[in-house]
Design a protein around this motif. Structure first.
Motif, mmCIF file in Angstrom:
data_model
loop_
_atom_site.group_PDB
_atom_site.id
_atom_site.type_symbol
_atom_site.label_atom_id
_atom_site.label_comp_id
_atom_site.label_asym_id
_atom_site.label_seq_id
_atom_site.Cartn_x
_atom_site.Cartn_y
_atom_site.Cartn_z
ATOM 1 N N ALA A 54 0.842 -1.194 0.000
ATOM 2 C CA ALA A 54 0.000 0.000 0.000
ATOM 3 C C ALA A 54 0.879 1.247 0.000
ATOM 4 O O ALA A 54 1.892 1.303 0.699
ATOM 5 N N ASP A 55 0.504 2.246 -0.807
ATOM 6 C CA ASP A 55 1.294 3.478 -0.888
ATOM 7 C C ASP A 55 0.812 4.517 0.123
ATOM 8 O O ASP A 55 0.896 5.724 -0.117
ATOM 9 N N LYS A 56 0.326 4.044 1.258
ATOM 10 C CA LYS A 56 -0.217 4.926 2.287
ATOM 11 C C LYS A 56 0.267 4.447 3.650
ATOM 12 O O LYS A 56 0.308 3.254 3.919
ATOM 13 N N GLU A 57 0.653 5.376 4.493
ATOM 14 C CA GLU A 57 1.084 5.017 5.843
ATOM 15 C C GLU A 57 -0.116 4.802 6.752
ATOM 16 O O GLU A 57 -1.204 5.321 6.505
ATOM 17 N N ASP A 58 0.104 4.032 7.801
ATOM 18 C CA ASP A 58 -0.942 3.775 8.803
ATOM 19 C C ASP A 58 -2.202 3.195 8.173
ATOM 20 O O ASP A 58 -3.325 3.648 8.413
ATOM 21 N N VAL A 59 -2.018 2.183 7.327
ATOM 22 C CA VAL A 59 -3.172 1.509 6.719
ATOM 23 C C VAL A 59 -3.874 0.686 7.799
ATOM 24 O O VAL A 59 -3.228 -0.029 8.572
ATOM 25 N N ALA A 66 -10.230 -5.102 3.004
ATOM 26 C CA ALA A 66 -10.923 -4.716 1.779
ATOM 27 C C ALA A 66 -10.057 -4.974 0.555
ATOM 28 O O ALA A 66 -10.535 -5.418 -0.494
ATOM 29 N N ALA A 67 -8.741 -4.693 0.696
ATOM 30 C CA ALA A 67 -7.826 -4.944 -0.423
ATOM 31 C C ALA A 67 -7.731 -6.425 -0.734
ATOM 32 O O ALA A 67 -7.678 -6.827 -1.910
ATOM 33 N N ILE A 68 -7.703 -7.256 0.312
ATOM 34 C CA ILE A 68 -7.673 -8.704 0.110
ATOM 35 C C ILE A 68 -8.912 -9.159 -0.649
ATOM 36 O O ILE A 68 -8.838 -9.926 -1.616
ATOM 37 N N SER A 69 -10.079 -8.682 -0.215
ATOM 38 C CA SER A 69 -11.332 -9.062 -0.883
ATOM 39 C C SER A 69 -11.330 -8.621 -2.333
ATOM 40 O O SER A 69 -11.786 -9.347 -3.221
ATOM 41 N N ALA A 85 -4.766 -14.740 -1.965
ATOM 42 C CA ALA A 85 -4.190 -13.459 -1.572
ATOM 43 C C ALA A 85 -4.201 -13.397 -0.054
ATOM 44 O O ALA A 85 -5.221 -13.672 0.578
ATOM 45 N N ALA A 86 -3.059 -13.042 0.542
ATOM 46 C CA ALA A 86 -2.955 -13.037 2.002
ATOM 47 C C ALA A 86 -2.163 -11.819 2.459
ATOM 48 O O ALA A 86 -1.219 -11.377 1.788
ATOM 49 N N ILE A 87 -2.554 -11.274 3.623
ATOM 50 C CA ILE A 87 -1.846 -10.125 4.192
ATOM 51 C C ILE A 87 -0.481 -10.565 4.711
ATOM 52 O O ILE A 87 -0.347 -11.613 5.332
ATOM 53 N N GLU A 88 0.516 -9.746 4.449
ATOM 54 C CA GLU A 88 1.873 -10.001 4.923
ATOM 55 C C GLU A 88 2.358 -8.750 5.643
ATOM 56 O O GLU A 88 2.520 -7.693 5.027
ATOM 57 N N GLY A 89 2.587 -8.871 6.939
ATOM 58 C CA GLY A 89 2.940 -7.694 7.714
ATOM 59 C C GLY A 89 1.721 -6.814 7.935
ATOM 60 O O GLY A 89 0.609 -7.301 8.174
ATOM 61 N N THR A 90 1.909 -5.500 7.818
ATOM 62 C CA THR A 90 0.801 -4.562 8.048
ATOM 63 C C THR A 90 0.322 -3.871 6.780
ATOM 64 O O THR A 90 -0.813 -3.394 6.725
ATOM 65 N N ASP A 91 1.171 -3.818 5.744
ATOM 66 C CA ASP A 91 0.781 -3.056 4.557
ATOM 67 C C ASP A 91 1.112 -3.774 3.250
ATOM 68 O O ASP A 91 1.168 -3.150 2.197
ATOM 69 N N PRO A 223 -9.058 3.331 -0.695
ATOM 70 C CA PRO A 223 -8.583 4.700 -0.461
ATOM 71 C C PRO A 223 -7.066 4.831 -0.626
ATOM 72 O O PRO A 223 -6.473 5.771 -0.138
ATOM 73 N N PHE A 224 -6.426 3.865 -1.266
ATOM 74 C CA PHE A 224 -4.983 3.910 -1.487
ATOM 75 C C PHE A 224 -4.656 3.035 -2.690
ATOM 76 O O PHE A 224 -5.480 2.243 -3.157
ATOM 77 N N ASN A 225 -3.448 3.178 -3.202
ATOM 78 C CA ASN A 225 -2.987 2.357 -4.316
ATOM 79 C C ASN A 225 -2.207 1.159 -3.802
ATOM 80 O O ASN A 225 -1.592 1.204 -2.734
#
Length: 425
Positions: A54-59, A66-69, A85-91, A223-225
């Motif tokens: 994500a190109d945004k801090e504090d996601v 939502a991005a995963i979905s 698709a799976a989350i890795e870390g925080t962003d 809300p982010f790329n």
């Protein structure tokens, strides 16, 4: 009783042949329920792996969910139902797509995930992508008496519905441009004020064009790329080697278990091996029917569930041997052995099922693959241990296999074991 025992053993033999045949050959021309229809994961089949950031801090966690979905939906839309698709870390999000050879092409197929805006003719922002709840391709008539045709259906959030109502009221007869990364992807003309938060985009769309437009709109609702920071190909040859090694390890392990059970428990071991072969056939049929993607950890889950199946039989057989050694009849010993072993078997398997369920719902990727094969295997192993094994043991007793030495009992106190006949319980 010999006739009854013969019928039981004949039925069990038929079950073994049927389960093995279906697992190996399948049913029908498309070989449904066969091993060949089990989807293979990235580590076995090869494919591509892509990491987005994500190109945004504090996601927030909600944003990443939502991005995963969104990404999972794009993967499904492209027919990659076994991709994950799976989350890795925080962003970051790691996407794994088995069976695809070109990472660049996969990124193009997944599409961009830039921000979406709705602009008026003067370039003013009317809505942003996060106000879009969903977008989908539909087919039907968009006017009374009109022809059925593909179109895009939009649904907005509560905030988006209010903003869209104001935007349409101010732009009747004018175009509202839907823009993604400074590129206009659609510019529909407003026909009327829309207050219910639902809209349609019509035009001379083909089904594929409408589907692609809906997918682009969904992709811009974040809300982010999401930017690609890593992509790599996982070679199919590596996957083939892993699968071959896993199969060899499984065959060696199962063969050693079969030999051990036969020598340690003799007739009871023979019955356990018979039931275990039925279990293996049923397990592969279930994995194929459930559409489970097989990974290398998934193979480990299968082997572990085989161990659980054997463990249940060991608990039962030790109870039976204790009863035989105490001088009880074979049928009585079998009945008591199964009943006394039942609580321990159920407790052990339930606790493992709970652990597997936690891994499945909280894990991702190969962890989920391990959990799914383990859960399916445990459920089937309980059935084969408590039902199939019992039927086979009783069938062998009924046909006259009643020498206690054949059941692994070295010595019996007092008199020889009571030999049953007739219909005595």
């Amino acid at each position: 009783m010999k006739k009854k025992g013969g019928i039981i053993l004949a039925v069990m033999l038929a079950v073994l042949v049927a389960a093995s045949s279906v697992a190996y050959l399948g049913v029908g021309e498309d070989k449904q329920f066969s091993v060949s229809q089990i989807e293979q994961g990235l580590d076995l089949r090869g494919g591509v792996e892509i990491v987005y950031e994500a190109d945004k801090e504090d996601v927030t966690t909600e944003d990443m969910s939502a991005a995963i979905s969104l990404l999972q939906g794009r993967l499904d839309w492209n027919g990659w139902t076994e991709a994950e698709a799976a989350i890795e870390g925080t962003d970051r999000i790691r996407v794994q797509i088995p069976g695809v050879e070109d990472a660049e092409e996969a990124i193009q197929e997944i599409g961009q995930t830039g921000q979406l805006t709705f602009l008026d003719g003067d370039g003013n922002v009317l809505l942003t992508g996060e106000m879009v709840k969903t977008a989908s391709k539909e087919v039907g008539a968009t006017s009374t008496g009109g022809a059925s045709m593909p179109y895009v259906s939009l649904e907005f959030t509560d905030e988006g519905a209010d903003a869209f109502a104001a935007a349409t009221a101010a732009n009747i007869g004018k175009m509202i441009a839907i823009v993604m990364d400074d590129n206009i992807i659609s510019a529909p003309t407003v026909q009327s004020v829309i207050k219910d938060g639902k809209a349609t985009i019509t035009g001379n769309f083909t089904g594929e064009e409408a589907e692609n437009l809906a997918a682009l709109i969904r992709a811009g609702s974040l809300p982010f790329n999401l930017e690609v920071i890593q992509m790599q190909n996982v070679g199919a040859r590596l996957g083939a080697d892993a699968l071959s090694t896993g199969i060899q390890a499984g065959l060696v392990g199962i063969s050693l278990v079969l030999v051990y059970m036969l020598f340690a428990y003799r007739i009871l071991g023979f019955a356990a091996n018979w039931a275990l072969l039925i279990y293996i056939g049923l397990d592969f049929i279930a994995l194929s029917a459930c559409g489970i993607t097989l990974t290398l950890p998934g193979i480990a889950g299968i082997i572990l569930s085989v161990g659980m199946a054997v463990d249940a039989n060991v608990v039962i057989f030790e109870r039976i041997k204790e009863e035989i050694a105490a001088g009880k009849s074979l049928r009585a010993s079998t009945k008591i052995g199964f009943s006394r072993a039942l609580p321990a078997i159920v407790d052990g398997n339930i606790t493992t099922l709970i652990a597997g369920a936690v891994l499945f719902y909280l894990g991702s990727g190969t962890i989920k693959g391990f959990a799914s094969t383990l859960i399916v295997g445990i459920v089937i192993s309980m059935f084969t241990a408590l039902v199939i094994t019992r039927l086979i043991v009783n069938g062998l007793i009924y046909v006259g296999v009643q020498n206690p030495v054949l059941y692994g009992v070295v010595s019996i106190p007092n008199e020889d074991i009571e030999v049953e006949g007739g219909d005595q319980e």
